[in-house]
Write a protein that holds these residues in place. Structure first.
Motif, PDB file in Angstrom:
ATOM      1  N   GLU A  63       0.860  -1.186   0.000  1.00 16.94           N
ATOM      2  CA  GLU A  63       0.000   0.000   0.000  1.00 16.94           C
ATOM      3  C   GLU A  63       0.896   1.235   0.000  1.00 16.94           C
ATOM      4  OE1 GLU A  63      -2.773   0.206   3.197  1.00 16.94           O
ATOM      5  OE2 GLU A  63      -3.449  -1.850   2.914  1.00 16.94           O
ATOM      6  N   TRP A  64       0.334   2.325  -0.520  1.00 15.52           N
ATOM      7  CA  TRP A  64       1.025   3.607  -0.386  1.00 15.52           C
ATOM      8  C   TRP A  64       0.793   4.108   1.036  1.00 15.52           C
ATOM      9  CZ3 TRP A  64       4.477   5.462  -3.644  1.00 15.52           C
ATOM     10  CH2 TRP A  64       4.440   5.048  -4.981  1.00 15.52           C
ATOM     11  N   ARG A  65       1.853   4.202   1.814  1.00 12.71           N
ATOM     12  CA  ARG A  65       1.739   4.633   3.205  1.00 12.71           C
ATOM     13  C   ARG A  65       2.520   5.933   3.419  1.00 12.71           C
ATOM     14  NH1 ARG A  65       4.139   1.952   6.698  1.00 12.71           N
ATOM     15  NH2 ARG A  65       2.816   2.518   8.463  1.00 12.71           N
ATOM     16  N   LEU A  66       1.868   6.853   4.101  1.00 13.06           N
ATOM     17  CA  LEU A  66       2.455   8.158   4.387  1.00 13.06           C
ATOM     18  C   LEU A  66       3.839   8.027   5.020  1.00 13.06           C
ATOM     19  CD1 LEU A  66       2.351  11.258   4.992  1.00 13.06           C
ATOM     20  CD2 LEU A  66       1.061  10.679   7.060  1.00 13.06           C
ATOM     21  N   GLU A  67       3.930   7.186   6.043  1.00 12.61           N
ATOM     22  CA  GLU A  67       5.184   7.087   6.795  1.00 12.61           C
ATOM     23  C   GLU A  67       6.325   6.569   5.920  1.00 12.61           C
ATOM     24  OE1 GLU A  67       1.788   7.131   9.558  1.00 12.61           O
ATOM     25  OE2 GLU A  67       2.249   5.957   7.757  1.00 12.61           O
ATOM     26  N   GLU A  68       6.005   5.687   4.989  1.00  8.04           N
ATOM     27  CA  GLU A  68       7.043   5.163   4.094  1.00  8.04           C
ATOM     28  C   GLU A  68       7.494   6.212   3.084  1.00  8.04           C
ATOM     29  OE1 GLU A  68       7.234   0.628   2.992  1.00  8.04           O
ATOM     30  OE2 GLU A  68       5.155   1.324   2.900  1.00  8.04           O
ATOM     31  N   VAL A  69       6.528   6.880   2.456  1.00  6.56           N
ATOM     32  CA  VAL A  69       6.865   7.873   1.434  1.00  6.56           C
ATOM     33  C   VAL A  69       7.746   8.969   2.037  1.00  6.56           C
ATOM     34  CG1 VAL A  69       5.936   9.606  -0.156  1.00  6.56           C
ATOM     35  CG2 VAL A  69       4.818   7.372   0.052  1.00  6.56           C
ATOM     36  N   ALA A  70       7.483   9.307   3.288  1.00  8.02           N
ATOM     37  CA  ALA A  70       8.276  10.346   3.956  1.00  8.02           C
ATOM     38  C   ALA A  70       9.745   9.959   4.097  1.00  8.02           C
ATOM     39  CB  ALA A  70       7.680  10.650   5.331  1.00  8.02           C
ATOM     40  N   THR A  71      10.048   8.653   4.036  1.00  2.42           N
ATOM     41  CA  THR A  71      11.436   8.200   4.191  1.00  2.42           C
ATOM     42  C   THR A  71      12.141   7.956   2.856  1.00  2.42           C
ATOM     43  OG1 THR A  71      10.930   5.822   4.201  1.00  2.42           O
ATOM     44  CG2 THR A  71      10.762   7.006   6.308  1.00  2.42           C
ATOM     45  N   PHE A  72      11.409   8.028   1.752  1.00  7.07           N
ATOM     46  CA  PHE A  72      11.985   7.714   0.437  1.00  7.07           C
ATOM     47  C   PHE A  72      13.024   8.752   0.011  1.00  7.07           C
ATOM     48  CE2 PHE A  72       7.988   5.330  -1.307  1.00  7.07           C
ATOM     49  CZ  PHE A  72       8.339   4.219  -0.552  1.00  7.07           C
ATOM     50  N   GLU A  73      13.995   8.286  -0.744  1.00  7.03           N
ATOM     51  CA  GLU A  73      14.889   9.188  -1.470  1.00  7.03           C
ATOM     52  C   GLU A  73      14.153   9.636  -2.736  1.00  7.03           C
ATOM     53  OE1 GLU A  73      17.913  10.433  -0.843  1.00  7.03           O
ATOM     54  OE2 GLU A  73      17.804   9.512   1.151  1.00  7.03           O
ATOM     55  N   PRO A  74      14.315  10.896  -3.141  1.00  7.44           N
ATOM     56  CA  PRO A  74      13.625  11.369  -4.347  1.00  7.44           C
ATOM     57  C   PRO A  74      13.876  10.503  -5.579  1.00  7.44           C
ATOM     58  CG  PRO A  74      14.535  13.219  -3.153  1.00  7.44           C
ATOM     59  CD  PRO A  74      15.027  11.987  -2.450  1.00  7.44           C
ATOM     60  N   SER A  75      15.111  10.046  -5.752  1.00  6.02           N
ATOM     61  CA  SER A  75      15.424   9.242  -6.938  1.00  6.02           C
ATOM     62  C   SER A  75      14.692   7.901  -6.920  1.00  6.02           C
ATOM     63  CB  SER A  75      16.931   9.006  -7.034  1.00  6.02           C
ATOM     64  OG  SER A  75      17.406   8.358  -5.858  1.00  6.02           O
ATOM     65  N   PHE A  76      14.512   7.324  -5.732  1.00  2.19           N
ATOM     66  CA  PHE A  76      13.806   6.043  -5.591  1.00  2.19           C
ATOM     67  C   PHE A  76      12.332   6.221  -5.953  1.00  2.19           C
ATOM     68  CE2 PHE A  76      11.261   3.199  -2.837  1.00  2.19           C
ATOM     69  CZ  PHE A  76      11.692   1.971  -3.333  1.00  2.19           C
ATOM     70  N   LEU A  77      11.677   7.260  -5.390  1.00  2.00           N
ATOM     71  CA  LEU A  77      10.263   7.505  -5.684  1.00  2.00           C
ATOM     72  C   LEU A  77      10.078   7.906  -7.144  1.00  2.00           C
ATOM     73  CD1 LEU A  77       7.338   7.685  -4.790  1.00  2.00           C
ATOM     74  CD2 LEU A  77       7.788   9.997  -3.930  1.00  2.00           C
ATOM     75  N   ALA A  78      10.989   8.702  -7.669  1.00  2.00           N
ATOM     76  CA  ALA A  78      10.886   9.154  -9.069  1.00  2.00           C
ATOM     77  C   ALA A  78      10.837   7.965 -10.019  1.00  2.00           C
ATOM     78  CB  ALA A  78      12.057  10.067  -9.412  1.00  2.00           C
ATOM     79  N   GLU A  79      11.627   6.949  -9.742  1.00  2.00           N
ATOM     80  CA  GLU A  79      11.654   5.762 -10.600  1.00  2.00           C
ATOM     81  C   GLU A  79      10.304   5.032 -10.569  1.00  2.00           C
ATOM     82  OE1 GLU A  79      13.248   3.567 -13.487  1.00  2.00           O
ATOM     83  OE2 GLU A  79      14.276   5.254 -12.526  1.00  2.00           O
ATOM     84  N   ILE A  80       9.687   4.977  -9.393  1.00  2.00           N
ATOM     85  CA  ILE A  80       8.393   4.292  -9.248  1.00  2.00           C
ATOM     86  C   ILE A  80       7.291   5.032  -9.998  1.00  2.00           C
ATOM     87  CG2 ILE A  80       6.599   3.583  -7.600  1.00  2.00           C
ATOM     88  CD1 ILE A  80       8.853   3.304  -5.503  1.00  2.00           C
ATOM     89  N   ILE A  81       7.294   6.353  -9.898  1.00  2.00           N
ATOM     90  CA  ILE A  81       6.181   7.149 -10.443  1.00  2.00           C
ATOM     91  C   ILE A  81       6.459   7.655 -11.859  1.00  2.00           C
ATOM     92  CG2 ILE A  81       5.427   7.848  -8.132  1.00  2.00           C
ATOM     93  CD1 ILE A  81       6.670  10.631  -8.700  1.00  2.00           C
ATOM     94  N   LYS A  82       7.484   7.134 -12.483  1.00  2.00           N
ATOM     95  CA  LYS A  82       7.919   7.615 -13.796  1.00  2.00           C
ATOM     96  C   LYS A  82       6.784   7.735 -14.819  1.00  2.00           C
ATOM     97  CE  LYS A  82      12.381   7.347 -15.991  1.00  2.00           C
ATOM     98  NZ  LYS A  82      13.625   6.550 -16.115  1.00  2.00           N
ATOM     99  N   PRO A  83       5.842   6.769 -14.906  1.00  2.00           N
ATOM    100  CA  PRO A  83       4.794   6.871 -15.930  1.00  2.00           C
ATOM    101  C   PRO A  83       3.949   8.145 -15.834  1.00  2.00           C
ATOM    102  CG  PRO A  83       4.836   4.661 -14.998  1.00  2.00           C
ATOM    103  CD  PRO A  83       5.741   5.504 -14.152  1.00  2.00           C
ATOM    104  N   ALA A  84       3.911   8.779 -14.654  1.00  2.00           N
ATOM    105  CA  ALA A  84       3.067   9.963 -14.466  1.00  2.00           C
ATOM    106  C   ALA A  84       3.697  11.247 -14.999  1.00  2.00           C
ATOM    107  CB  ALA A  84       2.711  10.133 -12.983  1.00  2.00           C
ATOM    108  N   GLY A  85       4.950  11.177 -15.459  1.00  2.00           N
ATOM    109  CA  GLY A  85       5.592  12.371 -16.000  1.00  2.00           C
ATOM    110  C   GLY A  85       6.015  13.356 -14.919  1.00  2.00           C
ATOM    111  N   PHE A  86       6.906  14.264 -15.259  1.00  2.00           N
ATOM    112  CA  PHE A  86       7.438  15.255 -14.300  1.00  2.00           C
ATOM    113  C   PHE A  86       7.832  14.567 -12.993  1.00  2.00           C
ATOM    114  CE2 PHE A  86       4.468  17.510 -17.087  1.00  2.00           C
ATOM    115  CZ  PHE A  86       5.248  18.568 -17.539  1.00  2.00           C
ATOM    116  N   TYR A  87       8.392  13.364 -13.127  1.00  2.00           N
ATOM    117  CA  TYR A  87       8.551  12.478 -11.966  1.00  2.00           C
ATOM    118  C   TYR A  87       9.568  12.984 -10.945  1.00  2.00           C
ATOM    119  CZ  TYR A  87      11.850  10.812 -15.528  1.00  2.00           C
ATOM    120  OH  TYR A  87      12.803  10.739 -16.513  1.00  2.00           O
ATOM    121  N   ASN A  88      10.613  13.665 -11.386  1.00  2.00           N
ATOM    122  CA  ASN A  88      11.581  14.192 -10.413  1.00  2.00           C
ATOM    123  C   ASN A  88      10.944  15.274  -9.544  1.00  2.00           C
ATOM    124  OD1 ASN A  88      13.867  12.599 -11.104  1.00  2.00           O
ATOM    125  ND2 ASN A  88      14.186  13.855 -12.934  1.00  2.00           N
TER     126      ASN A  88
END
Length: 208
Positions: A63-88
């Motif tokens: 699941e997408w969890r607030l507490e987890e997303v808060a700990t992500f590195e931008p580059s890690f999250l950017a790779e996951i959300i790449k299909p949505a564009g403007f991912y960085n």
């Protein structure tokens, strides 16, 4: 399709059965942090791309969890959300938003209960439509979302407004002044009405 107020528009759209087989509140997984993610990811892209981005994480049964997303590195999250564009850019904003929610509200449930529109609008990358989407679909607040589909529909019918909030006020006033006509359809739940009203407009403009 003719109408002189938003209630008449709602009743006209309701005849078309546009939300058949859609979730009760139209937006997927309402009341979860995933809605916050989706509301930001959908900026400047199609919802199909947002679903691909969201599913990149969910496909691993997460699941997408607030507490987890808060700990992500931008580059890690950017790779996951790449299909949505403007991912960085979106990755940085989602991480900053997640951290600010934890800082100011402690957890997602408290955020849902107590966040204000003003707080959301003060966050980087959140404008009126994104804020109202979060309030309506993540927090179950009585608020109508205005988007490009809504503006286009009204413009086709000769309605133009000076600002986002002027258009929003027109929609909400029309429903509230005629609530006795629509309450039974929406279980006396104004937010359910606004959520489905927005959904009907989107589906009508995309497929109608």
């Amino acid at each position: 399709m003719e109408f002189s107020n938003s209630c008449e528009l709602l009743l006209e759209l309701r005849k078309k059965d546009l939300l058949k087989n859609r979730p009760k509140y139209w937006w997927p997984n309402v009341g979860t942090f995933e809605v916050v993610m989706g509301a930001i990811l959908t900026q400047n892209t199609k919802w199909d791309n947002v679903e691909k981005a969201l599913n990149n994480w969910k496909s691993e049964n997460k699941e997408w969890r607030l507490e987890e997303v808060a700990t992500f590195e931008p580059s890690f999250l950017a790779e996951i959300i790449k299909p949505a564009g403007f991912y960085n850019q979106k990755a940085k904003r989602l991480i900053a938003l997640s951290r600010n929610i934890l800082r100011d509200f402690g957890d997602f449930e408290n955020f849902k209960e107590n966040v204000s529109r003003e707080w959301l609008l003060a966050q980087k990358g959140i404008g009126f439509e994104t804020a109202d989407s979060i309030l309506c679909y993540a927090c179950f607040r009585d608020t109508m979302v205005m988007d490009a589909y809504t503006k286009r529909l009204l413009k086709k019918k000769g309605y133009e407004f000076e600002s986002y909030d002027d258009m929003k006020d027109w929609f909400e006033r029309g429903v509230e002044e005629n609530w006795d006509r629509v309450a039974e359809f929406y279980e006396n739940d104004l937010n359910l009405c606004y959520a489905r009203f927005h959904g009907k407009i989107v589906e009508f403009m995309k497929h109608g």
